[in-house]
Design a protein around this motif. Structure first.
Motif, PDB file in Angstrom:
ATOM      1  N   GLY A  96       0.800  -1.219   0.000  1.00  0.00           N
ATOM      2  CA  GLY A  96       0.000   0.000   0.000  1.00  0.00           C
ATOM      3  C   GLY A  96       0.831   1.266   0.000  1.00  0.00           C
ATOM      4  N   LEU A  97       2.019   1.206  -0.551  1.00  0.00           N
ATOM      5  CA  LEU A  97       2.901   2.371  -0.602  1.00  0.00           C
ATOM      6  C   LEU A  97       2.475   3.301  -1.723  1.00  0.00           C
ATOM      7  N   THR A  98       2.978   4.532  -1.644  1.00  0.00           N
ATOM      8  CA  THR A  98       2.783   5.473  -2.753  1.00  0.00           C
ATOM      9  C   THR A  98       3.918   5.273  -3.750  1.00  0.00           C
ATOM     10  N   GLN A  99       3.827   5.941  -4.889  1.00  0.00           N
ATOM     11  CA  GLN A  99       4.882   5.825  -5.889  1.00  0.00           C
ATOM     12  C   GLN A  99       6.210   6.336  -5.341  1.00  0.00           C
ATOM     13  N   ASP A 100       6.155   7.476  -4.619  1.00  0.00           N
ATOM     14  CA  ASP A 100       7.389   8.054  -4.070  1.00  0.00           C
ATOM     15  C   ASP A 100       7.978   7.165  -2.968  1.00  0.00           C
ATOM     16  N   SER A 101       7.128   6.676  -2.074  1.00  0.00           N
ATOM     17  CA  SER A 101       7.651   5.863  -0.970  1.00  0.00           C
ATOM     18  C   SER A 101       8.156   4.514  -1.450  1.00  0.00           C
ATOM     19  N   SER A 102       7.560   3.986  -2.517  1.00  0.00           N
ATOM     20  CA  SER A 102       8.057   2.715  -3.052  1.00  0.00           C
ATOM     21  C   SER A 102       9.458   2.889  -3.626  1.00  0.00           C
ATOM     22  N   PHE A 103       9.694   4.001  -4.273  1.00  0.00           N
ATOM     23  CA  PHE A 103      11.046   4.246  -4.811  1.00  0.00           C
ATOM     24  C   PHE A 103      12.034   4.494  -3.673  1.00  0.00           C
ATOM     25  N   ASP A 104      11.586   5.214  -2.642  1.00  0.00           N
ATOM     26  CA  ASP A 104      12.459   5.450  -1.487  1.00  0.00           C
ATOM     27  C   ASP A 104      12.883   4.128  -0.853  1.00  0.00           C
ATOM     28  N   LEU A 105      11.956   3.169  -0.780  1.00  0.00           N
ATOM     29  CA  LEU A 105      12.284   1.865  -0.210  1.00  0.00           C
ATOM     30  C   LEU A 105      13.325   1.151  -1.071  1.00  0.00           C
ATOM     31  N   LEU A 106      13.150   1.178  -2.385  1.00  0.00           N
ATOM     32  CA  LEU A 106      14.134   0.560  -3.284  1.00  0.00           C
ATOM     33  C   LEU A 106      15.495   1.223  -3.119  1.00  0.00           C
ATOM     34  N   ARG A 107      15.494   2.527  -2.969  1.00  0.00           N
ATOM     35  CA  ARG A 107      16.754   3.254  -2.823  1.00  0.00           C
ATOM     36  C   ARG A 107      17.440   2.908  -1.496  1.00  0.00           C
ATOM     37  N   ARG A 108      16.655   2.779  -0.416  1.00  0.00           N
ATOM     38  CA  ARG A 108      17.243   2.412   0.885  1.00  0.00           C
ATOM     39  C   ARG A 108      17.826   1.000   0.831  1.00  0.00           C
ATOM     40  N   LEU A 109      17.106   0.089   0.200  1.00  0.00           N
ATOM     41  CA  LEU A 109      17.619  -1.280   0.058  1.00  0.00           C
ATOM     42  C   LEU A 109      18.871  -1.313  -0.800  1.00  0.00           C
ATOM     43  N   SER A 110      18.905  -0.461  -1.798  1.00  0.00           N
ATOM     44  CA  SER A 110      20.087  -0.365  -2.664  1.00  0.00           C
ATOM     45  C   SER A 110      21.297   0.060  -1.852  1.00  0.00           C
ATOM     46  N   SER A 111      21.113   1.062  -1.000  1.00  0.00           N
ATOM     47  CA  SER A 111      22.215   1.544  -0.163  1.00  0.00           C
ATOM     48  C   SER A 111      22.614   0.502   0.874  1.00  0.00           C
ATOM     49  N   MET A 112      21.619  -0.168   1.464  1.00  0.00           N
ATOM     50  CA  MET A 112      21.882  -1.166   2.497  1.00  0.00           C
ATOM     51  C   MET A 112      22.685  -2.338   1.959  1.00  0.00           C
ATOM     52  N   HIS A 113      22.372  -2.779   0.737  1.00  0.00           N
ATOM     53  CA  HIS A 113      23.034  -3.948   0.157  1.00  0.00           C
ATOM     54  C   HIS A 113      24.161  -3.568  -0.808  1.00  0.00           C
TER      55      HIS A 113
END
Length: 228
Positions: free
Chosen positions: A191-208
């Motif tokens: 149930g994320l928004t378009q912006d928050s879904s991208f933010d999540l992908l970006r955080r996972l990108s940085s984490m991994h």
């Protein structure tokens, strides 16, 4: 048709280059064409310079690849110099050429007698070079032949730059498509928004410590987020 005396023949060779849309295919065609265009071109390769590092994109044979690798390892030689200065470089006798005291003798051991490197600029900056090696000393002394090769190299530079740009655009479009698919999965699942879904992908990108595109690819492929 003789390209040396018929400009239309040279234009025809260039047309074949522009018909290719993949950088590797374009580079291989450049290698094949220059080998038949320049007298004494016994071994030919294409060097690509990216972020200061050199790599051989295409080669006619192992001698050309080995001569290239030596230049990269020693950081000296005609193609290294050509890609740094955006100028063409000729050596009639590599084994005794004082410009490259380490590379020259070792290239001679490979069987290289003479070398001609033709710069391939992209937007006024070094993109790479065509490397032409001859088995005999004294090669590439005919100025008309060299000028013909330089004219061809100008066409080749534009064709290779065009193919690389098209490849970069295809990659960028593909990345955006995959990221969009991954965002759709996250929006539907959490149930994320378009912006928050991208933010999540970006955080996972940085984490991994990987690219957003790779995180998105894994989610689309497996249905799981990295680490889940």
């Amino acid at each position: 048709m003789d390209p040396l005396h018929d400009p239309a023949a040279l234009a025809a060779l260039a047309d074949h280059l522009y018909a290719r849309h993949d950088p590797n295919d374009t580079a291989q065609l450049i290698v094949d064409q220059i080998g038949s265009l320049v007298a004494g071109a016994d071994h030919v390769s294409i060097t690509l310079r990216r972020r200061g590092a050199h790599t051989t994109l295409a080669a006619s044979d192992l001698v050309a690849r080995d001569a290239d690798r030596l230049q990269y390892a020693l950081d000296e030689g005609p193609c290294v110099e050509s890609t740094s200065t955006c100028h063409w470089i000729r050596s009639g006798e590599v084994g005794t050429d004082g410009r490259w005291p380490r590379w020259g003798p070792r290239a001679r051991e490979l069987g290289v007698g003479a070398a001609l490197s033709l710069d391939l600029p992209r937007g006024g900056r070094p993109q790479g070079a065509i490397n032409i090696y001859s088995d005999v000393s004294g090669g590439f002394h005919d100025r008309a032949s060299v000028d013909l090769a330089r004219s061809y190299a100008a066409h080749a530079a534009h064709a290779l730059a065009s193919a690389r740009l098209e490849d970069e655009l295809r990659t960028a479009i593909g990345s955006r498509h995959v990221i969009g698919m991954a965002q759709g999965i996250l929006i539907e699942r959490f149930g994320l928004t378009q912006d928050s879904s991208f933010d999540l992908l970006r955080r996972l990108s940085s984490m991994h410590e990987t690219k957003v595109h790779h995180v998105a690819q894994e989610l689309v492929r497996s249905g799981r987020l990295p680490g889940a």
